[in-house]
Scaffold this active site. Structure first.
Site, PDB file in Angstrom:
ATOM      1  N   ASN A 120       0.841  -1.135   0.118  1.00 55.46           N
ATOM      2  CA  ASN A 120      -0.004   0.025   0.120  1.00 55.46           C
ATOM      3  C   ASN A 120       0.923   1.071  -0.058  1.00 55.46           C
ATOM      4  OD1 ASN A 120      -2.412  -1.207  -0.149  1.00 55.46           O
ATOM      5  ND2 ASN A 120      -2.718  -1.369   2.136  1.00 55.46           N
ATOM      6  N   GLU A 121       2.217   1.007   0.642  1.00 57.03           N
ATOM      7  CA  GLU A 121       3.134   2.382   0.838  1.00 57.03           C
ATOM      8  C   GLU A 121       3.612   2.514  -0.770  1.00 57.03           C
ATOM      9  OE1 GLU A 121       4.373   1.451   5.408  1.00 57.03           O
ATOM     10  OE2 GLU A 121       5.907   1.419   3.855  1.00 57.03           O
ATOM     11  N   MET A 122       3.858   1.523  -1.475  1.00 52.72           N
ATOM     12  CA  MET A 122       4.333   1.486  -2.779  1.00 52.72           C
ATOM     13  C   MET A 122       3.302   2.324  -3.695  1.00 52.72           C
ATOM     14  SD  MET A 122       5.447  -1.549  -5.371  1.00 52.72           S
ATOM     15  CE  MET A 122       6.515  -2.240  -4.426  1.00 52.72           C
TER      16      MET A 122
END
Length: 367
Positions: A84-86
């Site tokens: 999700n961060e990516m």
């Protein structure tokens, strides 16, 4: 408009925390303050207590000039949170650097990142390439954050200490490092190319002298007006005259390009294997300030994309292939070499100018 503060966000799996502690120590040695680093595995660099990490991240993307460091590993790709961060970083078009943790290989890279962008493999057996890529990362961070240069002896000590820590952590985790071939991430099975003979003799190759007997360097103008750019091609150089006085739409989406098109595609893998660099002299007059070097493959992906400041007498520019591309396969089908002037003030701050390119060569970067 006030400049946003520079910050680093380290996207990683909590199972790789020990690696990240060592990496933060290296960043601090370079001169980055811990309050400029966000790394949830390091207490002094964690997000504030009580914050929702995704809300906090969204605010950081908006209020900071954020540089994301991905710590790729099997653990990373097994974590929903890191993926999700990516995705969030990709949506915000953040600058990023990739670290491949011990045991993780280039062919496992997935997701929305550009897989042609160079990454640093921390267990790379090609120690020269590994140290060069760490040095390039150091230099980029120093420039980006406006830091003072670190003493070279101190840098080598801190870098080697970091690599020793990485090796020890991998051993403690019983990680089986995956040996690469001598060139980082590459397959050493070489097909024949037309450059094999001169490369074997460590000869330089003049790309313009190689190209101009068969083709001219062609102007490509985004708006389609042929009057915007004119190119004069010579045996070993070319000049591009740019006139945007009648161009109404300007910005980074509009451009004049000097194009060298290879049909069929050229195989430049031998240049990577032999440690070659591409270099050239670029000069500008009139309103032109910068030119972009773009080298593309057969699908149009930019293998090399470098901005060059050509004001005040121009300069000599040099880019070593091993420092700019992840592996030799990226250079297997070279389709275009382009010199691009965008119609933005940072590239041309008036109406007219001339760009001159000389001594465009591939050369042995070192013996």
């Amino acid at each position: 408009m006030k400049n946003k503060p520079h910050k680093l966000f380290i996207s990683h799996s909590s199972k790789d925390a020990e690696y990240m502690k060592a990496f933060v120590d290296l960043l601090v040695a370079i001169g980055v303050h811990k309050n400029q680093i966000t790394c949830t595995s390091v207490p002094q660099c964690n997000i504030p207590v009580g914050c929702n990490i995704y809300d906090w991240l969204a605010k950081q993307f908006q209020t900071s000039d954020l540089h994301v460091v991905y710590a790729f590993s099997d653990n990373y790709y097994s974590s929903v949170a890191t993926l999700n961060e990516m995705g969030a970083a990709w949506v915000m078009r953040c600058k990023w650097t990739g670290l491949l943790l011990p045991g993780f290989t280039f062919n496992k890279l997935a997701g929305c990142i550009d897989k042609n962008q160079i990454c640093i493999k921390l267990d790379d057996p090609d120690i020269i390439t590994l140290k060069q890529r760490l040095r390039q990362f150091r230099d980029d961070i120093i420039k980006e954050f406006g830091l003072e240069s670190i003493d070279e002896d101190e840098w080598e000590e801190k870098r080697d200490d970091f690599l020793d820590k990485i090796k020890i952590i991998a051993q403690q985790k019983n990680v089986k490092t995956t040996p690469s071939n001598p060139v980082n991430g590459s397959n050493n099975t070489k097909g024949k190319t037309r450059f094999d003979a001169p490369v074997a003799q460590r000869q330089e190759i003049d790309l313009l002298k190689d190209y101009t007997p068969f083709s001219k360097v062609k102007p490509i103008i985004s708006c389609g007006d042929e009057k915007v750019a004119k190119i004069k091609t010579f045996a070993d150089c070319f000049d591009m005259d740019v006139d945007i006085s009648n161009v109404t739409k300007r910005g980074m989406g509009e451009f004049a390009m000097a194009l060298m098109k290879y049909i069929p595609c050229d195989n430049w893998t031998g240049f990577f294997d032999a440690g070659y660099a591409i270099e050239f002299d670029a000069f500008a007059s009139g309103a032109i300030k910068k030119v972009q070097l773009e080298i593309k493959n057969d699908t149009g992906v930019k293998i090399i994309d470098e901005e060059n400041d050509v004001r005040i007498g121009g300069g000599h520019f040099k880019y070593r292939f091993r420092d700019k591309v992840r592996n030799r396969e990226a250079l297997e089908k070279i389709s275009e070499v382009c010199f691009t002037v965008f119609f933005a003030e940072s590239y041309i701050d008036g109406e007219k100018g001339r760009l001159s390119i000389r001594n465009l060569k591939v050369t042995p970067a070192y013996e």
